[in-house]
Scaffold this motif. Structure first.
Motif, PDB file in Angstrom:
ATOM      1  N   ASP A 242       0.820  -1.220   0.000  1.00 38.19           N
ATOM      2  CA  ASP A 242       0.000   0.000   0.000  1.00 38.19           C
ATOM      3  C   ASP A 242       0.853   1.269   0.000  1.00 38.19           C
ATOM      4  OD1 ASP A 242      -2.277  -1.518   0.015  1.00 38.19           O
ATOM      5  OD2 ASP A 242      -2.627  -1.353   2.179  1.00 38.19           O
ATOM      6  N   ASN A 243       2.141   1.128   0.251  1.00 38.12           N
ATOM      7  CA  ASN A 243       3.035   2.282   0.270  1.00 38.12           C
ATOM      8  C   ASN A 243       3.763   2.488  -1.052  1.00 38.12           C
ATOM      9  OD1 ASN A 243       2.263   2.339   2.985  1.00 38.12           O
ATOM     10  ND2 ASN A 243       4.249   3.161   3.602  1.00 38.12           N
ATOM     11  N   LEU A 244       3.415   1.706  -2.066  1.00 42.21           N
ATOM     12  CA  LEU A 244       3.915   1.989  -3.406  1.00 42.21           C
ATOM     13  C   LEU A 244       3.260   3.290  -3.862  1.00 42.21           C
ATOM     14  CD1 LEU A 244       5.431   1.120  -6.068  1.00 42.21           C
ATOM     15  CD2 LEU A 244       3.269   0.035  -6.733  1.00 42.21           C
ATOM     16  N   LEU A 245       4.056   4.241  -4.286  1.00 43.87           N
ATOM     17  CA  LEU A 245       3.540   5.553  -4.697  1.00 43.87           C
ATOM     18  C   LEU A 245       3.429   5.592  -6.217  1.00 43.87           C
ATOM     19  CD1 LEU A 245       2.709   8.369  -3.608  1.00 43.87           C
ATOM     20  CD2 LEU A 245       5.098   9.062  -3.850  1.00 43.87           C
ATOM     21  N   GLY A 246       2.214   5.775  -6.716  1.00 46.15           N
ATOM     22  CA  GLY A 246       2.020   5.736  -8.163  1.00 46.15           C
ATOM     23  C   GLY A 246       2.062   4.311  -8.675  1.00 46.15           C
ATOM     24  N   GLU A 247       2.283   4.169  -9.972  1.00 45.75           N
ATOM     25  CA  GLU A 247       2.289   2.843 -10.589  1.00 45.75           C
ATOM     26  C   GLU A 247       3.679   2.225 -10.586  1.00 45.75           C
ATOM     27  OE1 GLU A 247       0.390   2.726 -14.455  1.00 45.75           O
ATOM     28  OE2 GLU A 247      -0.641   4.603 -14.005  1.00 45.75           O
ATOM     29  N   PRO A 248       3.760   0.896 -10.544  1.00 45.62           N
ATOM     30  CA  PRO A 248       5.073   0.237 -10.643  1.00 45.62           C
ATOM     31  C   PRO A 248       5.744   0.618 -11.965  1.00 45.62           C
ATOM     32  CG  PRO A 248       3.362  -1.332 -10.003  1.00 45.62           C
ATOM     33  CD  PRO A 248       2.652  -0.081 -10.399  1.00 45.62           C
ATOM     34  N   GLY A 249       7.016   0.925 -11.889  1.00 45.87           N
ATOM     35  CA  GLY A 249       7.753   1.266 -13.099  1.00 45.87           C
ATOM     36  C   GLY A 249       7.525   2.670 -13.608  1.00 45.87           C
ATOM     37  N   LYS A 250       6.727   3.474 -12.880  1.00 44.45           N
ATOM     38  CA  LYS A 250       6.441   4.849 -13.312  1.00 44.45           C
ATOM     39  C   LYS A 250       7.059   5.878 -12.360  1.00 44.45           C
ATOM     40  CE  LYS A 250       3.764   3.724 -16.822  1.00 44.45           C
ATOM     41  NZ  LYS A 250       4.103   4.055 -18.214  1.00 44.45           N
ATOM     42  N   GLY A 251       8.074   5.462 -11.658  1.00 49.86           N
ATOM     43  CA  GLY A 251       8.710   6.386 -10.714  1.00 49.86           C
ATOM     44  C   GLY A 251       9.298   7.608 -11.377  1.00 49.86           C
ATOM     45  N   HIS A 252       9.720   7.461 -12.645  1.00 49.38           N
ATOM     46  CA  HIS A 252      10.301   8.608 -13.345  1.00 49.38           C
ATOM     47  C   HIS A 252       9.276   9.719 -13.544  1.00 49.38           C
ATOM     48  CE1 HIS A 252       8.401   6.165 -16.453  1.00 49.38           C
ATOM     49  NE2 HIS A 252       8.374   7.237 -17.221  1.00 49.38           N
ATOM     50  N   VAL A 253       8.015   9.360 -13.709  1.00 48.14           N
ATOM     51  CA  VAL A 253       6.962  10.371 -13.872  1.00 48.14           C
ATOM     52  C   VAL A 253       6.869  11.220 -12.613  1.00 48.14           C
ATOM     53  CG1 VAL A 253       4.497  10.740 -14.226  1.00 48.14           C
ATOM     54  CG2 VAL A 253       5.672   8.906 -15.470  1.00 48.14           C
ATOM     55  N   ILE A 254       6.925  10.560 -11.461  1.00 45.36           N
ATOM     56  CA  ILE A 254       6.877  11.275 -10.187  1.00 45.36           C
ATOM     57  C   ILE A 254       8.141  12.113 -10.007  1.00 45.36           C
ATOM     58  CG2 ILE A 254       6.738  11.020  -7.685  1.00 45.36           C
ATOM     59  CD1 ILE A 254       5.251   8.374  -8.162  1.00 45.36           C
ATOM     60  N   ALA A 255       9.278  11.495 -10.213  1.00 41.62           N
ATOM     61  CA  ALA A 255      10.561  12.179  -9.987  1.00 41.62           C
ATOM     62  C   ALA A 255      10.680  13.442 -10.825  1.00 41.62           C
ATOM     63  CB  ALA A 255      11.718  11.227 -10.286  1.00 41.62           C
ATOM     64  N   PHE A 256      10.390  13.331 -12.104  1.00 39.63           N
ATOM     65  CA  PHE A 256      10.582  14.472 -12.994  1.00 39.63           C
ATOM     66  C   PHE A 256       9.566  15.581 -12.725  1.00 39.63           C
ATOM     67  CE2 PHE A 256      12.572  11.343 -16.230  1.00 39.63           C
ATOM     68  CZ  PHE A 256      13.755  11.364 -15.503  1.00 39.63           C
ATOM     69  N   ASN A 257       8.326  15.213 -12.419  1.00 44.50           N
ATOM     70  CA  ASN A 257       7.326  16.238 -12.123  1.00 44.50           C
ATOM     71  C   ASN A 257       7.626  16.951 -10.807  1.00 44.50           C
ATOM     72  OD1 ASN A 257       4.910  16.460 -14.074  1.00 44.50           O
ATOM     73  ND2 ASN A 257       5.243  14.262 -13.965  1.00 44.50           N
ATOM     74  N   ILE A 258       8.080  16.202  -9.825  1.00 42.63           N
ATOM     75  CA  ILE A 258       8.414  16.822  -8.548  1.00 42.63           C
ATOM     76  C   ILE A 258       9.621  17.743  -8.708  1.00 42.63           C
ATOM     77  CG2 ILE A 258       9.244  16.369  -6.203  1.00 42.63           C
ATOM     78  CD1 ILE A 258       6.204  15.832  -6.809  1.00 42.63           C
ATOM     79  N   LEU A 259      10.580  17.340  -9.518  1.00 41.97           N
ATOM     80  CA  LEU A 259      11.744  18.194  -9.759  1.00 41.97           C
ATOM     81  C   LEU A 259      11.342  19.499 -10.429  1.00 41.97           C
ATOM     82  CD1 LEU A 259      14.448  15.592 -10.854  1.00 41.97           C
ATOM     83  CD2 LEU A 259      14.401  16.936  -8.749  1.00 41.97           C
ATOM     84  N   ASN A 260      10.291  19.471 -11.255  1.00 45.08           N
ATOM     85  CA  ASN A 260       9.837  20.710 -11.892  1.00 45.08           C
ATOM     86  C   ASN A 260       9.467  21.756 -10.844  1.00 45.08           C
ATOM     87  OD1 ASN A 260      10.091  19.822 -14.554  1.00 45.08           O
ATOM     88  ND2 ASN A 260       8.012  19.005 -14.620  1.00 45.08           N
ATOM     89  N   ILE A 261       8.613  21.369  -9.913  1.00 45.54           N
ATOM     90  CA  ILE A 261       8.174  22.318  -8.899  1.00 45.54           C
ATOM     91  C   ILE A 261       9.314  22.641  -7.945  1.00 45.54           C
ATOM     92  CG2 ILE A 261       7.258  20.729  -7.158  1.00 45.54           C
ATOM     93  CD1 ILE A 261       5.532  23.911  -8.427  1.00 45.54           C
ATOM     94  N   GLY A 262      10.204  21.668  -7.696  1.00 45.14           N
ATOM     95  CA  GLY A 262      11.369  21.930  -6.856  1.00 45.14           C
ATOM     96  C   GLY A 262      12.268  22.986  -7.468  1.00 45.14           C
ATOM     97  N   ARG A 263      12.449  22.914  -8.780  1.00 45.51           N
ATOM     98  CA  ARG A 263      13.276  23.912  -9.469  1.00 45.51           C
ATOM     99  C   ARG A 263      12.653  25.293  -9.387  1.00 45.51           C
ATOM    100  NH1 ARG A 263      13.919  19.331 -14.052  1.00 45.51           N
ATOM    101  NH2 ARG A 263      15.814  18.391 -13.199  1.00 45.51           N
ATOM    102  N   PHE A 264      11.340  25.345  -9.592  1.00 48.90           N
ATOM    103  CA  PHE A 264      10.653  26.624  -9.523  1.00 48.90           C
ATOM    104  C   PHE A 264      10.772  27.235  -8.131  1.00 48.90           C
ATOM    105  CE2 PHE A 264       6.700  28.764  -8.243  1.00 48.90           C
ATOM    106  CZ  PHE A 264       6.862  29.917  -8.985  1.00 48.90           C
ATOM    107  N   LYS A 265      10.536  26.419  -7.098  1.00 54.22           N
ATOM    108  CA  LYS A 265      10.602  26.936  -5.728  1.00 54.22           C
ATOM    109  C   LYS A 265      12.018  27.357  -5.353  1.00 54.22           C
ATOM    110  CE  LYS A 265       6.505  25.161  -3.504  1.00 54.22           C
ATOM    111  NZ  LYS A 265       5.960  24.827  -2.183  1.00 54.22           N
ATOM    112  N   LEU A 266      12.995  26.688  -5.933  1.00 58.93           N
ATOM    113  CA  LEU A 266      14.381  27.077  -5.687  1.00 58.93           C
ATOM    114  C   LEU A 266      14.628  28.484  -6.228  1.00 58.93           C
ATOM    115  CD1 LEU A 266      17.129  26.333  -4.607  1.00 58.93           C
ATOM    116  CD2 LEU A 266      17.588  25.093  -6.717  1.00 58.93           C
TER     117      LEU A 266
END
Length: 592
Positions: A242-266
């Protein structure tokens, strides 16, 4: 009234009006109150403990993060139904900017509310959101983001941490190590990336109390000494399915989208830090005397203060313009729905290119401002007793955080080209049109209209970018991605164009809404920046065409560039003196 949705990257081919962009002058009363609350918290709760925080006091840091949570400063990006405030990105940007004065503490908060919490906000299941977000929003639990590994920095997908589904399919067993994890020393919740069966890059929510989770020693860092940075070790950690975040094998979608907002906030944080550096430097320059008078009276010191203020004005204009773009694309989403997070991430991804631009420009602008601040302080700028020394050391990591600036430069151009290939932007059609018209006579005269020359230089900058970019695609074809030097110069042109246009539109808005007198300083700073930056675009263009062409073609293109770039510069020395006088008188960052 519904805002117009602007295509990400379209600024290189389209024109915008000052009415269409968000600037700090447009803040609502509610947004202003939020900014004041964040500023009050830093001034009254954090700065009095500055020395203790810089010695890496875990207990104090956690205590203050929780106090920020009680004030609502941690829950701005968390939906109301999960215990947050669910406010707009401009409000979130304001908090990031104001907290920056808190040095390392701002980083601890930023990692928690941004890359630590947003993966669950955007990609968590309803159950995961109910379980984790209320505690993250009020600071009861603190989050960390675990992507980097000892063997993989910029190559995030090269991670070696593994996850294996148990035979009874109730949990995953995680093994591996993560490095340089902000907040690791005291975080309760970790967003961890690992490859299922060593192949499928995926994200997991890992709790500190899970057996097999351990934290390595604190890194001894150049700067940001008051923030926790440790390795995370995973040894046979059993993570519920139940602690798998998003779909298996789709971690890059999460990583790259989160980095977008991280870059902006930086980028937003860099605005706040730059303003702090200006205040410290202007006050010191007025107080410090040499040869019988304040050093602020010397023109070269004044020019430094002017350049620092101009760079910060441009960055601030870019950051809030981008925040407005993001808010516009998010406004039609039903933020009470379970799909709102994924839809929001997709909306923010529309401006991935602009987020990278903010990150690169912001981190390099802050480095410049901090460096000049140290120089103004002279020998005292090298002494830890003076805060400018810390700002200088702390700023250096920003060009490495959230993807190095080199990686982001490649992403900027690469993202634009992908949009063009997908048919989302008619980039090549515009480039072709520019090439076909490059031998036509060019009208160089400017009207008496306000900003006429700056507008012409901006339009010419876009033409130059399209000429060079079109030539790069024709010359290298599919091998263009290997020509990193050319791609970086194209990115620098795009960054400069976005910066020039953002400052120009903001100056136009201030002048149109408040009058010529109130808009005078913004107009002066814009004029100086546009003319100085136009020269850098010309230089990057010449270097690029020289790498791609030779003989008659090179001569032709250089001739076209000479024709297009011909202009009469203003007296920027005089203009900077006017900016310097304003900064010295106010002893802080000024716009009007």
């Amino acid at each position: 009234m519904m805002a117009t949705i602007v295509k990400g990257g379209s600024f290189v081919i389209d024109s915008s009006s000052w009415e269409s962009i968000m600037t700090p002058e447009d803040l609502s009363e509610e947004q202003t109150l939020i900014a004041e609350a964040a500023e009050h918290f830093i001034e009254n709760e954090v700065l009095p403990h500055d020395g203790e925080l810089e010695k890496l006091d875990y207990k104090l840091t956690v205590q203050l993060i929780r106090k920020a949570g009680e004030l609502g400063l941690l829950g701005v990006d968390v939906p109301e139904k999960y215990g947050g405030l669910g406010l707009d990105k401009v409000s979130s940007t304001l908090i990031s900017e104001k907290l920056a004065k808190g040095s390392s503490f701002a980083l601890s908060v930023g990692a928690h509310v941004g890359i630590g919490t947003l993966p669950i906000v955007f990609f968590g299941t309803p159950e995961q959101k109910r379980k984790y977000l209320p505690d993250l929003a009020d600071g009861s639990k603190i989050a960390a983001y675990c992507l980097t590994e000892p063997s993989s920095g910029s190559d995030a997908l090269g991670a070696r941490a593994t996850a294996k589904l148990s035979d009874d399919r109730t949990h995953y067993v995680l093994n591996g190590a993560k490095q340089f994890i902000t907040n690791a020393g005291f975080a309760d919740v970790f967003i961890v990336y690992a490859k299922i069966d060593g192949k499928h890059f995926s994200a997991f929510i890992v709790e500190r109390t899970m057996e097999g989770v351990s934290i390595g020693p604190e890194e001894k860092k150049m700067g940001i000494k008051g923030s926790s940075t440790c390795p995370l070790i995973l040894d046979q950690v059993k993570v519920p399915v139940d602690n798998l975040l998003g779909e298996p094998g789709k971690g890059h979608v999460i990583a790259f989208n989160i980095l977008n907002i991280g870059r902006f906030k930086l980028g937003a944080g860099c605005v706040g830090a730059a303003k702090d550096a200006i205040s410290l430097s202007a006050a010191y320059a007025n107080e410090r005397t040499q040869f019988g008078k304040p050093i602020s009276s010397f023109p070269l010191i004044g020019e430094k203060l002017a350049d620092m203020n101009i760079a910060t004005f441009v960055l601030e204009s870019m950051v809030y313009r981008t925040a407005g773009l993001i808010d516009a694309v998010l406004q039609n989403i039903d933020h009470g729905s379970d799909a709102a997070g994924v839809q929001s991430a997709k909306g923010i991804a529309e401006y991935a290119l602009e987020c990278s631009i903010n990150k690169v420009f912001g981190t390099e602008a802050l480095d410049f401002v901090a460096d000049e601040g140290v120089q103004i302080h002279g020998g005292y700028g090298f002494i830890q007793e003076y805060k400018i020394e810390r700002i200088y050391r702390d700023s250096r990591i920003n060009r490495i955080f959230e993807g190095t600036n080199e990686i982001n430069r490649l992403l900027i151009t690469g993202t634009l080209l992908k949009k063009a290939m997908k048919g989302e932007l008619p980039l090549m059609e515009h480039a072709q049109s520019v090439q076909e018209s490059m031998l036509e006579p060019t009208e160089q005269s400017d009207t008496d209209e306000r900003f006429a020359q700056e507008k012409r230089l901006l339009a010419t900058a876009k033409q130059i970018f399209l000429l060079v970019g079109g030539q790069a695609v024709q010359t290298y074809g599919l091998e263009l991605e290997e020509q990193q030097e050319v791609l970086a110069r194209l990115s620098d042109m795009m960054i400069a164009i976005y910066a020039m246009e953002s400052a120009l539109l903001r100056a136009e808005k201030i002048t149109a809404k408040s009058g010529e007198k109130r808009g005078e300083l913004a107009s002066i700073m814009t004029s100086v920046y546009v003319h100085d930056t136009f020269a850098s675009i010309e230089r990057a263009a010449k270097q690029s065409v020289a790498a791609m062409a030779s003989g008659d073609l090179l001569s032709l293109q250089l001739s076209v560039l000479r024709k297009w770039t011909r202009h009469t510069p203003p007296d920027t020395i005089r203009l900077k003196r006017q900016v310097a006088e304003k900064v010295k008188a106010a002893e802080r960052y000024v716009v009007v």
